[in-house]
Design an enzyme around this catalytic site. Structure first.
Site, PDB file in Angstrom:
ATOM      1  N   ASP A  11      85.555  20.862  14.683  1.00  0.00           N
ATOM      2  CA  ASP A  11      86.703  21.579  14.304  1.00  0.00           C
ATOM      3  C   ASP A  11      86.591  22.775  13.709  1.00  0.00           C
ATOM      4  O   ASP A  11      85.367  23.219  13.276  1.00  0.00           O
ATOM      5  CB  ASP A  11      87.791  20.786  13.392  1.00  0.00           C
ATOM      6  CG  ASP A  11      89.175  21.467  12.977  1.00  0.00           C
ATOM      7  OD1 ASP A  11      89.471  21.897  14.085  1.00  0.00           O
ATOM      8  OD2 ASP A  11      89.463  21.306  11.900  1.00  0.00           O
ATOM      9  N   ASP A  13      89.368  25.226  11.624  1.00  0.00           N
ATOM     10  CA  ASP A  13      90.068  25.338  10.215  1.00  0.00           C
ATOM     11  C   ASP A  13      89.616  24.291   9.288  1.00  0.00           C
ATOM     12  O   ASP A  13      89.676  23.049   9.724  1.00  0.00           O
ATOM     13  CB  ASP A  13      91.541  25.665  10.423  1.00  0.00           C
ATOM     14  CG  ASP A  13      91.947  26.684  11.339  1.00  0.00           C
ATOM     15  OD1 ASP A  13      91.279  27.757  11.306  1.00  0.00           O
ATOM     16  OD2 ASP A  13      92.992  26.539  11.939  1.00  0.00           O
ATOM     17  N   ASP A  97      92.641  23.678  16.834  1.00  0.00           N
ATOM     18  CA  ASP A  97      94.093  24.120  17.102  1.00  0.00           C
ATOM     19  C   ASP A  97      94.336  25.328  16.733  1.00  0.00           C
ATOM     20  O   ASP A  97      95.603  25.689  16.348  1.00  0.00           O
ATOM     21  CB  ASP A  97      95.232  23.022  16.523  1.00  0.00           C
ATOM     22  CG  ASP A  97      96.406  23.157  16.946  1.00  0.00           C
ATOM     23  OD1 ASP A  97      96.815  23.565  17.988  1.00  0.00           O
ATOM     24  OD2 ASP A  97      97.268  22.823  16.523  1.00  0.00           O
TER      25      ASP A  97
END
Length: 277
Positions: A11, A13, A97
């Site tokens: 991921d 963030d 995301d």
């Protein structure tokens, strides 16, 4: 099994960087009040695109955004861990995301872009007017992804992981996956990992809480980490452990990339990191 047989998926963030990149840009450019005002009225990606439109209208340039992104907090040990994993031969990928402009700008600033073979995230680009545009990866207004886990409507990371697994299977390659994440959206991909894979949740973050509550659903080994130092320690030692166990060798390179680790040390290391059932 060499490190080249390991796929590390991260991921972005609050995993690679120590903040949410969207919030960081909005806060640093002084648009938090507008952001909070609009937040209840539209989806996240639409909100970010709208804020970028307002920034452009008030004279903020893409170069101004780049300057803010270059100040994004990232732990130096995480930078080193990524470089080490890449130099060892791992296939590094991002599933996030955030958006491609933010991610690539930050990675390029720290000399990390070339370490990643693939970035799966929301599309973004500068248009002809000099405005940054941000769009959802998945057009949920037309075709919902249908996932029942806590995935945002614009992106199911589990679907992305399944695509990566299918691609590797098509090429006839047997890979071990290591997944590192922190948020609710990282729970779904953890369910897609199999025996022999590894899930590395950030301790005391949402995905860690979900995994602790649903440990029996996770087939992969679970190893937790909390900060930049542990990120590097867990990832690099885990890569070494996988290679060590497969190659049945007691000696590895002694520099910062690989260390000499005896079998007993591996066992002790493993016992201290795994989250119990």
């Amino acid at each position: 099994m060499a490190a080249s047989d390991i796929v590390v998926i991260m991921d972005f963030d609050k995993t690679i960087i120590d903040c949410d990149s969207d919030n960081w840009v909005v806060d640093e450019l002084g648009f938090t009040p507008l952001f909070n005002q609009l937040l209840p009225t539209m989806p996240w990606n639409s909100l970010m695109d709208t804020v970028m439109k307002e920034l452009h209208a008030q004279g903020t340039t893409i170069d101004d955004i780049v300057a803010v992104l270059k100040r994004t907090p990232i732990h130096p040990r995480i930078i080193q861990a990524i470089k080490s994993a890449h130099e060892l031969g791992c296939d590094l990928r991002i599933v996030s995301d955030a958006n491609v402009f933010f991610i690539e700008t930050i990675l390029e600033h720290h000399g990390l872009r070339g370490c990643f073979s693939e970035i799966n995230t929301n599309p973004s680009f500068g248009d002809q007017e000099g405005r940054l545009r941000i769009f959802p990866l998945h057009d949920f207004s037309k075709h919902p992804h249908g996932c029942n886990h806590p995935c945002p409507p614009n992106m199911c990371k589990g679907i992305v992981i399944e695509r990566i697994q299918a691609s590797l299977s098509t090429m006839g390659e047997k890979k071990i996956m290591i997944y590192m994440g922190d948020g609710l959206g990282d729970f779904c991909p953890s369910l897609k990992l199999g025996d022999g894979d590894y899930m590395l949740p950030r301790k005391d973050f949402p995905v860690w809480d979900l995994i602790c509550k649903n440990r029996k659903q996770i087939k992969a080994e679970v190893c937790e980490w909390s900060n930049g130092e542990e990120f590097e320690h867990v990832l690099v030692h885990l890569i070494s452990k996988i290679s060590f166990e497969k190659n049945n060798t007691a000696k590895l390179y002694s520099d910062c990339k690989l260390q000499t680790i005896q079998g007993a040390a591996f066992e002790a290391f493993t016992n201290t990191l795994y989250v119990g059932h």
